[in-house]
Design a protein around this motif. Structure first.
Motif, short mmCIF file in Angstrom:
data_model
loop_
_atom_site.label_atom_id
_atom_site.label_comp_id
_atom_site.label_asym_id
_atom_site.label_seq_id
_atom_site.Cartn_x
_atom_site.Cartn_y
_atom_site.Cartn_z
N TRP A 178 -54.48 -1.25 -142.70
CA TRP A 178 -53.43 -0.31 -143.17
C TRP A 178 -53.33 0.40 -144.77
CZ3 TRP A 178 -48.87 -3.83 -140.47
CH2 TRP A 178 -49.88 -3.65 -139.07
N VAL A 179 -53.53 -0.50 -145.20
CA VAL A 179 -53.95 0.17 -147.21
C VAL A 179 -54.27 1.74 -147.33
CG1 VAL A 179 -54.21 -0.72 -149.32
CG2 VAL A 179 -53.39 -2.52 -147.61
N SER A 180 -54.87 1.85 -145.93
CA SER A 180 -55.99 3.09 -146.77
C SER A 180 -55.46 4.59 -145.26
CB SER A 180 -57.63 2.90 -146.24
OG SER A 180 -58.57 2.06 -147.04
N SER A 181 -54.28 4.21 -144.83
CA SER A 181 -53.56 4.56 -143.65
C SER A 181 -52.57 5.03 -144.22
CB SER A 181 -53.64 3.31 -142.25
OG SER A 181 -52.99 4.79 -141.77
N PRO A 182 -52.95 6.81 -144.09
CA PRO A 182 -51.32 7.54 -144.86
C PRO A 182 -50.36 7.22 -143.55
CG PRO A 182 -53.61 8.95 -144.53
CD PRO A 182 -53.98 8.02 -143.54
N ARG A 183 -50.74 7.54 -142.68
CA ARG A 183 -49.83 7.30 -142.06
C ARG A 183 -48.49 5.89 -142.12
NH1 ARG A 183 -50.23 6.66 -134.67
NH2 ARG A 183 -47.86 6.79 -134.53
N PHE A 184 -49.87 4.70 -142.38
CA PHE A 184 -48.63 3.71 -142.67
C PHE A 184 -47.81 4.28 -143.36
CE2 PHE A 184 -48.65 -0.67 -145.11
CZ PHE A 184 -48.40 -1.56 -144.73
#
Length: 320
Positions: A289-295
């Protein structure tokens, strides 16, 4: 290397025409122009004539030249004589110069009592260099009763007037006390100084707040590094602090990270970032999740940050 005394040409409306002309001509010979070569000796001669005739701007500058040995044989006693004469005529710059010579010149025996007298006069007239030096003396109790609060006030006046190096003095004096404060208190104080344009002080306070793992302090320190405000511009340190802020729950940092990953999805692939992620990531957040803009957009939005403006406004709002 001779120490340069501060010098500024003030309005000369009250100076007699002859001495004013001598002074003006002296300045021309000091620096030269298209048709006149610089002649420090001739400049000093004209300054002496003007000073003897009562031009206190000339007297102050002549003292400056005697102290540095420019166009004349260096003579500290002559420097003190002419600068004191100008100071006694209520010349503000001369008062500041005399205070400096008596308090901080390396080759003059200190007379802190007299230095404080002249520095007070120049400080009350608004001379930033005098305010800063008087703050030093008030901090140490030299020639006066030690008074930390007055030293802070003097430093802040000098900083507000544009003497930015005084910020370092303020930080050095107050850091031991500030470090005892909580992260939110340090951040609130940092925002106060940031609003006043004292970026060296604010960045130092944000750094102290970050050392206490305060989320908003991380983000503000990241901002400081990204803008070069109070610290040198440094993209890596900026990103590291934004990431710490986001992982620690600050919504403004979360929005910044979301926007960053939209453009640079592999920004946090390096090992140094992974160490930060392992240290600051809550267990509830999965590694991917850390690399997910949406998160991160969702995390920020849940706390009322849905765009750059709201992220900025929340970040720079007071912390209570």
């Amino acid at each position: 290397m001779a120490i340069k005394l501060l010098f500024m040409i003030l309005a000369l409306s009250s100076v007699q025409p002859v001495t004013y002309e001598q002074f003006e001509t002296a300045l021309v010979y000091e620096i030269g122009n298209d048709s006149i070569m610089p002649d420090p000796g001739k400049s000093s001669f004209l300054l002496l004539r003007a000073a003897e005739d009562g031009n206190m701007e000339a007297a102050n500058y002549l003292g400056f030249k005697y102290y540095n040995g420019e166009g004349v044989t260096r003579n500290v006693d002559s420097a003190l004589f002419w600068i004191r004469k100008a100071a006694e005529s209520r010349n503000v710059k001369a008062a500041g110069n005399l205070g400096y010579l008596l308090a901080a010149a390396p080759d003059i025996k200190p007379d802190y009592d007299e230095a404080v007298k002249w520095l007070y006069f120049a400080s009350e007239a608004g001379l930033p260099s005098a305010q800063s030096l008087l703050g030093d003396l008030k901090q140490k109790g030299l020639g006066c009763v030690a008074d930390t609060m007055e030293a802070i006030s003097l430093y802040e006046k000098a900083i507000t007037a544009g003497l930015s190096d005084t910020q370092l003095k303020l930080v050095s004096m107050m850091a031991p006390s500030w470090e005892k404060l909580s992260g939110d208190s340090l951040t609130t104080m940092g925002l106060h100084y940031h609003d006043r344009g004292s970026f060296i002080v604010s960045a130092s306070l944000f750094d102290m707040g970050a050392s206490k793992d305060y989320p908003k302090a991380f983000t503000l320190l990241g901002e400081a590094y990204s803008r070069g405000e109070g610290v040198p511009y440094n993209h890596r340190l900026s990103m590291e602090n934004y990431l710490k802020g986001a992982l620690s729950g600050d919504p403004s940092a979360q929005f910044v990270i979301a926007e960053l990953l939209d453009f640079f999805p592999d920004e946090f692939n390096e090992d140094s970032y992974k160490e930060i992620i392992n240290s600051y990531k809550p267990q509830a957040i999965k590694d991917e999740w850390v690399s997910s803009p949406r998160f991160w957009y969702e995390q920020a939005s849940a706390k009322g940050v849905a765009d750059s403006e709201s992220a900025h406004n929340l970040l720079y709002s007071p912390t209570f």
